[in-house]
Design an enzyme around this catalytic site. Sequence first.
Site, short mmCIF file in Angstrom:
data_model
loop_
_atom_site.label_atom_id
_atom_site.label_comp_id
_atom_site.label_asym_id
_atom_site.label_seq_id
_atom_site.Cartn_x
_atom_site.Cartn_y
_atom_site.Cartn_z
N TYR A 167 5.24 12.70 27.64
CA TYR A 167 5.89 13.99 27.90
C TYR A 167 7.37 14.00 27.53
CZ TYR A 167 1.67 15.50 30.41
OH TYR A 167 0.39 15.86 30.75
N LYS A 175 -3.06 1.47 30.34
CA LYS A 175 -4.06 1.22 29.30
C LYS A 175 -3.47 0.17 28.36
CE LYS A 175 -7.99 2.30 27.25
NZ LYS A 175 -9.33 2.09 27.84
N ASP A 210 -9.01 4.58 32.39
CA ASP A 210 -10.36 5.14 32.27
C ASP A 210 -11.25 4.68 33.42
OD1 ASP A 210 -10.02 2.65 31.13
OD2 ASP A 210 -11.36 2.98 29.44
N ASP A 253 -0.51 12.89 35.58
CA ASP A 253 -0.80 14.33 35.58
C ASP A 253 -2.31 14.53 35.70
OD1 ASP A 253 -0.44 17.02 35.40
OD2 ASP A 253 0.07 17.07 33.27
N ASP A 267 -4.64 15.67 39.28
CA ASP A 267 -5.51 16.85 39.35
C ASP A 267 -6.94 16.44 39.68
OD1 ASP A 267 -3.32 18.39 38.77
OD2 ASP A 267 -4.31 19.57 37.21
#
Length: 331
Positions: free
Chosen positions: A121, A167, A200, A224, A228
């Site tokens: 971001y 990751k 993941d 983010d 959610d």
Amino acid sequence: MYNITTIAGDGIGKEVINAGIAILDHLDLNINYIEAEAGLETFEKTGTTIPEETVKSAKKSDATLFGAITSVAGEKSPILRLRKSLDLYCNLRPVKSFNGTKSIKPNIDFLIIRENTEGLYCQVESLYENEAIAQRQITRKASERISKFGFEIAKKYNKKSVSCIHKANVLKLTDGLFKESFYKIAKNYPDINANDYYVDAMAMFLVTKPKEFDVIVTTNLFGDILSDEAAGLVGGLGLLPSGNIGDKNGLFEPVHGSAPDIAGKNISNPVATILSIAMMLDFLKEEYVANKIQIAVENVLKHGKIQTPDLGGTNKTNEMTTEIIKELDNL
Ligand code: NAI
Ligand code: MG
């Protein structure tokens, strides 16, 4: 005395901020409110979604309370602007299921701590003829400070573990640095279990074994998405608070947006905002009052006597607020 900037914004932002202020006014706190503007209505009036005075006021205040805004396509996001200008590097989201609500999974209670200033971001993108490239910035400084924040919060709330989500098997250099920074900080907290998971796998574990997690620390984009997903576990945008925290400033806001579909009807759920106020008071070291608000909200939800439509009831925003105030008086 506390100076608190309030940014009500658009739609239900105004209703929930009013509800929040009613709660604050009922407590024995000396607060000076500074009203500031942002959002769609502000844009229509002034040509900017966030005037400079709003940023200045938030910077000078002890904390900022943000309602919700309606986004304006092509214009800068007020909340991103505030996060950047105030260096609010930590996005803190408690994920908790409440008794008496239709939470999808019961007994969940963990915290997601998302790095708020860099990662994918950082918005450095380049477009070539047949290719577009986004940069992903990970710095040692930001990775260490977000990890430290995670361990400090684990210590404060007696949490047993802190999990680093990354990751690093694929993003060897960027997430490698993030993970290395996390374990460097972990050495200072020998009593807290430090572990790490690939993002993941974590996406699956949040569904299959969410109760195993205490504190989750991760980079901007992963945070983010995971937050959610976690919101989906406990059900209902009307219940989810959040904090944007830096070394000098804190901004607290419900996770939801301006909800144009229900705006102006006095039926929005004020709980997400009231819990954000509890987080704000915790940040201001008013832990006693913060805890009282948390318990009052939990009791009202558990009793289920008063419920806004999103919770399955027919009550109004102000009725829910009044019920929480009554419960505060009973504590
Ligand atoms: P939204 O969060 O405003 O609404 C999604 C759904 O949840 C709607 O059906 C709404 O009625 C319901 N809902 C949300 N909060 C509720 C509450 N407190 N009580 C009861 N029901 C509630 O998201 P949406 O519709 O995608 O976005 C609307 C506008 O808000 C857009 O312009 C969006 O860009 C903006 N937005 C702003 C945010 C912010 O200010 N931080 C965050 C998210 C969206
Ligand atoms: Mg999001």
